[in-house]
Design a protein around this motif. Structure first.
Motif, short mmCIF file in Angstrom:
data_model
loop_
_atom_site.label_atom_id
_atom_site.label_comp_id
_atom_site.label_asym_id
_atom_site.label_seq_id
_atom_site.Cartn_x
_atom_site.Cartn_y
_atom_site.Cartn_z
N SER A 1 -5.46 -7.16 1.08
CA SER A 1 -6.77 -6.62 2.03
C SER A 1 -7.97 -7.49 1.72
CB SER A 1 -6.89 -5.44 2.03
OG SER A 1 -7.24 -4.97 0.63
N ASP A 2 -7.94 -8.30 0.97
CA ASP A 2 -8.95 -9.31 0.71
C ASP A 2 -9.98 -8.20 -0.14
OD1 ASP A 2 -9.31 -11.02 3.36
OD2 ASP A 2 -8.82 -11.88 1.30
N TYR A 3 -9.40 -7.55 -0.93
CA TYR A 3 -10.21 -6.61 -1.92
C TYR A 3 -10.93 -5.62 -1.25
CZ TYR A 3 -8.57 -9.41 -5.28
OH TYR A 3 -7.73 -10.42 -6.26
N SER A 4 -10.30 -4.94 0.08
CA SER A 4 -11.22 -3.82 0.60
C SER A 4 -10.19 -2.81 0.44
CB SER A 4 -11.31 -4.33 2.19
OG SER A 4 -10.90 -3.21 2.99
N ILE A 5 -10.72 -1.64 -0.03
CA ILE A 5 -9.77 -0.51 -0.08
C ILE A 5 -9.23 0.13 1.23
CG2 ILE A 5 -9.63 1.60 -1.44
CD1 ILE A 5 -11.92 1.34 -2.85
N SER A 6 -10.00 -0.32 2.24
CA SER A 6 -9.50 0.32 3.58
C SER A 6 -8.14 0.40 4.02
CB SER A 6 -10.50 -0.06 4.78
OG SER A 6 -10.26 -1.71 4.72
N ILE A 7 -7.34 -0.75 3.16
CA ILE A 7 -6.08 -0.92 3.49
C ILE A 7 -5.16 0.39 3.46
CG2 ILE A 7 -5.28 -2.05 1.29
CD1 ILE A 7 -3.40 -3.80 2.75
N PHE A 8 -5.68 1.15 2.24
CA PHE A 8 -4.96 2.27 1.89
C PHE A 8 -4.99 3.38 2.98
CE2 PHE A 8 -3.38 0.69 -1.76
CZ PHE A 8 -4.24 0.03 -2.63
N PHE A 9 -6.39 3.36 3.79
CA PHE A 9 -6.63 4.54 4.55
C PHE A 9 -6.35 4.05 6.23
CE2 PHE A 9 -7.85 6.67 0.91
CZ PHE A 9 -8.53 5.77 0.32
N THR A 10 -6.07 2.79 6.24
CA THR A 10 -5.81 2.23 7.67
C THR A 10 -4.34 2.37 8.14
OG1 THR A 10 -6.02 -0.01 7.16
CG2 THR A 10 -8.06 1.28 7.90
N ARG A 11 -3.32 2.55 7.12
CA ARG A 11 -2.02 2.54 7.39
C ARG A 11 -1.61 3.89 7.34
NH1 ARG A 11 0.10 -3.24 5.58
NH2 ARG A 11 2.07 -2.15 5.11
N PRO B 1 0.67 -1.06 -0.05
CA PRO B 1 -0.17 -0.19 -0.03
C PRO B 1 0.75 1.26 -0.03
CG PRO B 1 -0.88 -1.50 1.76
CD PRO B 1 0.34 -2.19 1.08
N GLU B 2 1.98 1.25 0.81
CA GLU B 2 2.80 2.27 0.53
C GLU B 2 3.69 2.71 -0.66
OE1 GLU B 2 2.81 0.26 3.11
OE2 GLU B 2 1.53 1.54 4.68
N TYR B 3 3.93 1.53 -1.14
CA TYR B 3 4.38 1.62 -2.63
C TYR B 3 3.37 2.41 -3.63
CZ TYR B 3 9.13 -0.70 -2.23
OH TYR B 3 10.19 -1.26 -1.88
N PHE B 4 2.21 1.92 -3.31
CA PHE B 4 0.99 2.33 -4.29
C PHE B 4 0.89 3.87 -3.96
CE2 PHE B 4 -2.57 2.66 -6.87
CZ PHE B 4 -3.52 3.45 -5.85
N GLY B 5 0.96 4.42 -2.57
CA GLY B 5 0.81 5.75 -2.49
C GLY B 5 1.98 6.58 -3.05
N LEU B 6 3.06 6.05 -2.88
CA LEU B 6 4.47 6.81 -3.26
C LEU B 6 4.18 7.02 -4.75
CD1 LEU B 6 7.06 8.14 -2.77
CD2 LEU B 6 7.78 5.80 -2.98
N MET B 7 3.77 5.97 -5.48
CA MET B 7 3.60 6.02 -6.97
C MET B 7 2.42 6.94 -7.45
SD MET B 7 5.79 4.25 -8.38
CE MET B 7 7.06 4.24 -6.75
N LEU B 8 1.47 6.99 -6.59
CA LEU B 8 0.27 7.93 -6.82
C LEU B 8 1.01 9.42 -6.88
CD1 LEU B 8 -2.51 7.07 -7.62
CD2 LEU B 8 -3.12 7.65 -5.35
N LEU B 9 1.62 9.40 -5.60
CA LEU B 9 2.19 10.84 -5.58
C LEU B 9 2.98 11.33 -6.54
CD1 LEU B 9 2.40 13.23 -3.44
CD2 LEU B 9 4.27 11.89 -2.33
N SER B 10 3.71 10.25 -6.93
CA SER B 10 4.66 10.69 -8.20
C SER B 10 4.06 10.98 -9.41
CB SER B 10 5.83 9.39 -8.52
OG SER B 10 6.32 9.04 -7.39
N ILE C 1 1.13 5.57 6.74
CA ILE C 1 2.30 6.27 5.62
C ILE C 1 1.55 6.25 4.50
CG2 ILE C 1 4.41 5.60 4.51
CD1 ILE C 1 5.41 4.35 6.92
N SER C 2 0.73 5.09 4.24
CA SER C 2 0.03 5.18 2.89
C SER C 2 -1.11 6.20 2.77
CB SER C 2 -0.49 3.86 2.59
OG SER C 2 -1.85 3.52 2.85
N LEU C 3 -1.71 6.34 3.90
CA LEU C 3 -2.69 7.42 3.97
C LEU C 3 -2.18 8.66 3.55
CD1 LEU C 3 -5.67 8.13 4.71
CD2 LEU C 3 -4.98 8.52 7.09
#
Lengths: 320, 164, 498
Positions: free
Chosen positions: C457-467, C142-151, C469-471
């Motif tokens: 996360s078993d396909y739940s988006i919450s994983i991005f918002f409960t962590r 999730p954190e890598y995803f957040g970083l890529m999104l930021l980039s 760094i990724s949040l």
């Protein structure tokens, strides 16, 4: 009379080249060994070991060319289509039989004949040292009590570690209760395990060796018939009662249509190269195991692997 | 004015390409069995839809601009500024076509011969006129490149039927 | 302390110094030749290094690493062809400066920025290796995803005048990054039954095609007579780099180096991402962002500082955990093992001497780079004196060889040609190229991280918002996009007024 002479000369001229070709005047130029993986990687370095003694035993140098892509399939396609004169060989891993059944490739299993076994590495499953289980049975029990929480990483769909990892988990009977997460490579998977994002990683011993030595990771089981030298304290799956002994072989192949006498020369040469002291010393330094099997044995191994992997992939559910 | 025609044209082309991708190429090229939550074609389709939306906006930008200038009528098809002249890009077509031929020929004749011949052709195509000079420069340049890449960096080049 | 001095003393030897200089030279040449990547240079030096004593071998390889990160910019600036993937961002402003007759200034800026980046990267490595590596481990999918999104959000800022067109380029870049095998399921996408596309479009084919070849095609619109004209020597105005000009870039260089080092620390991302992120970020915080792409020093200083700092950063996980931070350090692992150095968590405890050796070698490599580079620059600059009718065909042959050399596969050269045509069409219709390239580089990691996260996360988006760094990263991405779009609008309004 003249006509008869002329026909005789013509026949001789036609037969002569053919008979000359049958003479083992091989090799007269360098032999190319194609590696289907990236330059600088483990497979490439292992293949380079062959080049050191080549000129002494073969009379000509061996040149290693890397043609990476599609998990080794690009290199295999290239060799399968190359002239079968013994000057183009393939250094392949178990991804060769795997790609035949998991992928759509432009070569068939009968395009290759095995020349020599050069390496045989046992995969293992490793977890972070603070994981709440210490061996295969405990892990299996833990998974039963915590369904959907166990995840494991491998370096890509169709890779050897993917299939071998799936095999290990299949032997444990937990295939349906675990989550499989592909990563770009084993190192990224290890990083994810250390960070607690993924539970386990399917890896070869060399990559996790230092982590285990430092006590950061522990080995749940090794897929091998007996314990491995690099990790003598790591139990095998079979001694824990689970039938996972499949290892990853690496060896040299020639195009199937290569003439038999050329194959014989290559067989004898690789026997000398791979079993030479120098080769074995360097192999150990590289973390490679010291194994060898000659053409007949290796080819039989290859054939066996083909059927076994075909069935295995179906059983595990990686192919239909 | 040319810009507005260009925008309208680009926008429409983008929409057409996206439609092509969405309805034809993606289903043909991405074949999967079963149903995961995110299928392999999810991302490509999402991207294509977003691209088409942008294309639509770009086309509309162009159209509004033309409307303001009072040109949004039949003249869109007849106005000389709206035309795309393919003749203007003839040299580019020739170059690209010849480049592809060069790459195919390389498999037969090997890198060195193909490159020397092609580079000579290119030098003349780009403006030189003395054939012998071009040929000589080609041989030297290709020779140096070949030596540096193959000897220093151990790259093996495609070999032709002549063996090099 | 004792151990440190022992390691230091090893370097007071003619052999070692020579090794470092040789490494830098090989690195610059290899990096300067399109198609010879930094990993290839080290892979090449590996067998040679086996016969050398360890300090010489390490010096050789560190020299090559730093040298190749600068070398790539030489061809990027002079012939618009990135010599390495990490120099792709340098191409944008570097080549423009060369066209403006300032190739010498551009090369010097690249050199000084590279050296500064190398030093800062090394200092970060020295000072913060342990804390950085524990932070790096906290980065999961999730954190890598957040970083890529930021980039990716930064792209909005480098779209130039037309945000819409920049977005289209961006989507196109993401689309072509999906060519190949689906990262999670292995399904073939857009491969048209061609096995050569199974691993997707090769990065170098995309870069070289879209930058170099598209430019060659654009130049072809000039008449044969124009191309045959001799280059005007009097056009060389203002070609040296004054100290003031370099010093003006200090904030840019420091920030870009930090970005580069941090990106290097994360396993799996390296030079090619770092150069674009630092370029886009430099443009974002610049007082005159519209000048980026016309040939300004900032556009060269940022990516060059970043890509050399990546080396220091990538060594952090390598030395503390045994996990390489990018593709080049991955090859370094093999090299170190062969010399008896075992990168892993125990390295600092068991063999700190080797760690010091690596630090010192890295530092000296940067110094060697400065001198060797300075010597080379007047020599490199001669290339610009060739007339276009000679230079462009030769560039094309180099492009073909470069894209071939990567995988020994002619198909990659063919894709380069196709991508060049595409790049040319985009240019002609005023679509910016930079967003396409940056999203191509980021696309693969972006999709993979997203889907890895969803599997976990078993396909739940919450994983991005409960962590946490990724949040933070995702919020940052959204905020950035907003700011970028707003600034873009203001800019467009300003230029419309003028």
């Amino acid at each position: 009379m003249k006509k008869a002479m002329f026909t005789l000369v013509l026949i001789i001229l036609l037969v002569l080249p053919a008979s000359l070709a049958a003479a083992p005047n091989f090799p007269v130029k360098p032999v190319e060994v194609v590696v289907g993986f990236a330059a600088g990687g483990g497979t490439h370095l292992a293949a380079e070991l062959l080049t050191l003694e080549a000129t002494t035993y073969l009379g000509q140098p061996i040149q290693v060319t890397c043609k990476p892509g599609a998990g080794g399939a690009i290199g295999a396609t290239y060799v399968a289509a190359a002239k079968a004169d013994g000057y183009t060989l393939l250094y392949a891993t178990m991804s060769l039989p795997i790609s035949l059944y998991m992928d759509s490739v432009d070569f068939s299993e009968n395009d290759f004949v095995g020349l020599a076994l050069a390496s045989d590495v046992a995969p293992l499953l490793a977890v972070r040292s603070d994981a709440p289980f210490n061996n295969a049975k405990e892990m299996k029990d833990w998974i039963a009590v915590n369904p959907g929480k166990f995840s494991w990483s491998h370096p890509g769909v169709g890779s050897t570690l993917h299939v071998l990892g799936a095999n290990m988990l299949y032997a444990l009977g937990v295939t349906r209760q675990v989550k499989e997460v592909p990563f770009k490579g084993t190192n990224e998977g290890i990083s994810a395990v250390l960070g607690g994002h993924v539970t386990a990683v399917s890896s070869f011993p060399a990559t996790v060796l230092e982590q285990v030595r430092a006590g950061k990771m522990k080995v749940i089981g090794v897929s091998s018939s007996k314990r491995i030298a690099e990790l003598p304290d790591a139990p095998t799956f079979i001694e824990q009662g689970f039938k996972a002994t499949l290892t990853s072989t690496r060896g040299i192949f020639a195009p199937a249509k290569t003439p038999k006498d050329v194959l014989a020369v290559l067989d004898k040469t690789f026997a000398k190269i791979i079993q030479s002291e120098d080769f074995q010393k360097r192999a150990i330094k590289l973390g490679e195991p010291v194994v060898y099997a000659d053409s007949a044995t290796f080819n039989a191994m290859y054939r066996e692997q083909l059927t076994m992997i075909k069935d295995l992939l179906k059983e595990i559910g990686l192919t239909k | 004015m040319e810009k507005k025609y260009a925008d309208l044209r680009s926008g429409i082309v983008i929409i057409l390409i996206c439609a092509l991708l969405y309805f034809w190429i993606i289903p043909a090229q991405i074949k999967y069995r079963g149903q995961a939550d995110i299928n392999p074609d999810f991302f490509p389709r999402l991207l294509v839809i977003c691209g088409a939306l942008c294309g639509l906006l770009i086309a509309l930008q162009g159209a509004f601009g033309l409307k303001k200038a009072g040109r949004l009528n039949r003249s869109v098809f007849t106005d000389p500024e709206a035309k795309v002249s393919f003749k203007k890009y003839l040299r580019q077509f020739v170059f690209l076509g010849s480049a592809l031929i060069y790459l195919f020929v390389m498999n037969c004749t090997g890198f060195i011969i193909a490159s020397v011949l092609y580079l000579t052709f290119l030098l003349m195509f780009f403006g030189h006129s003395k054939f012998h000079w071009c040929l000589m420069k080609s041989v030297i340049f290709v020779g140096v490149v070949y030596l540096v890449f193959s000897l220093a960096f151990k790259i093996s080049f495609p070999q032709g039927i002549l063996g090099f | 302390m004792n151990i440190f001095f022992n390691s230091l003393v090893q370097f007071v030897s003619f052999e070692v110094i020579l090794g470092i200089i040789a490494g830098v030279a090989v690195g610059i040449i290899g990096g300067g030749l399109p198609g010879i990547s930094p990993s290839m240079c080290i892979a090449l030096l590996l067998p040679i290094s086996l016969y050398l004593p360890t300090p010489v071998a390490i010096g050789l390889m560190m020299g090559s690493y730093q040298g190749s990160m600068f070398g790539g910019s030489v061809s990027a600036i002079l012939i618009n062809t990135p010599g390495t993937a990490s120099a792709a961002a340098t191409t944008i402003d570097g080549y423009q400066m060369a066209l403006n007759g300032q190739s010498g200034k551009a090369l010097r800026m690249a050199l000084f920025a590279s050296c500064s980046g190398g030093i800062i990267g090394t200092m970060i490595l020295l000072a913060m290796a342990k804390p950085l590596s524990s932070v790096a481990l906290k980065f999961g999918p999730p954190e890598y995803f957040g970083l890529m999104l930021l980039s990716l959000a930064l792209i909005a800022g480098i779209s130039g005048k037309s945000l819409l067109k920049g977005l289209v380029s961006g989507f196109l870049g993401l689309l072509i990054s999906t060519v190949g095998m689906d990262p999670i399921l292995g399904t073939r996408r857009f491969t048209f039954r061609n096995i050569n596309l199974a691993d997707g479009l090769q990065t170098l084919s995309v870069f070289i095609g879209v930058f170099a070849l598209a430019e060659v095609l654009a130049q072809l619109s000039q008449s044969r007579v124009q191309l045959f004209k001799k280059t005007d020597p009097l056009n060389v105005i203002d070609n040296k780099l004054s100290f003031r000009e370099f010093w003006d870039q200090k904030v840019n260089i420091v920030k870009s180096s930090i970005i580069g080092a941090l990106i290097g620390v994360l396993p799996g991302i390296g030079g090619s991402t770092a150069c674009f992120v630092s370029y886009a970020e430099a443009q974002r915080r610049s007082k005159h962002p519209e000048k980026f792409g016309t040939g300004i020093l900032e556009g060269i200083a940022a990516p060059e500082a970043a890509n050399n700092a990546v080396a220091g950063g990538a060594l952090v996980p390598l030395l503390t955990l045994g996990i390489p931070g990018d593709v080049v350090t991955a090859i370094l692992v093999g090299a170190l093992i062969v010399h008896g150095i075992k990168p892993g968590p125990l390295l600092f405890i068991e063999d700190i001497g080797s760690v010091y050796t690596i630090y010192i070698a890295l530092f000296l490599a940067v110094i060697a780079l400065f001198f060797v580079g300075k010597l080379g620059i007047p020599f490199f600059s001669k290339i610009v004196k060739l007339r276009k009718a000679t230079l462009l065909p030769m560039i094309f042959i180099i492009c073909v060889v470069g894209t071939y050399a990567n995988r020994s596969n002619i198909f990659d050269s063919m894709t380069m040609i196709g991508l060049g045509a595409m790049g040319f069409i985009l240019k002609k219709n005023k679509f910016p190229i930079a967003p396409l390239v940056i999203s191509f580089v980021i696309g693969a990691q972006l999709e993979m991280s997203l889907r890895q996260s969803l599997i976990l996360s078993d396909y739940s988006i919450s994983i991005f918002f409960t962590r946490p760094i990724s949040l933070v990263l995702i919020i940052g991405a959204v905020v950035f996009s907003f700011l970028m779009v707003r600034r873009n609008r203001k800019l467009a309004a300003k230029t419309a007024e003028n």
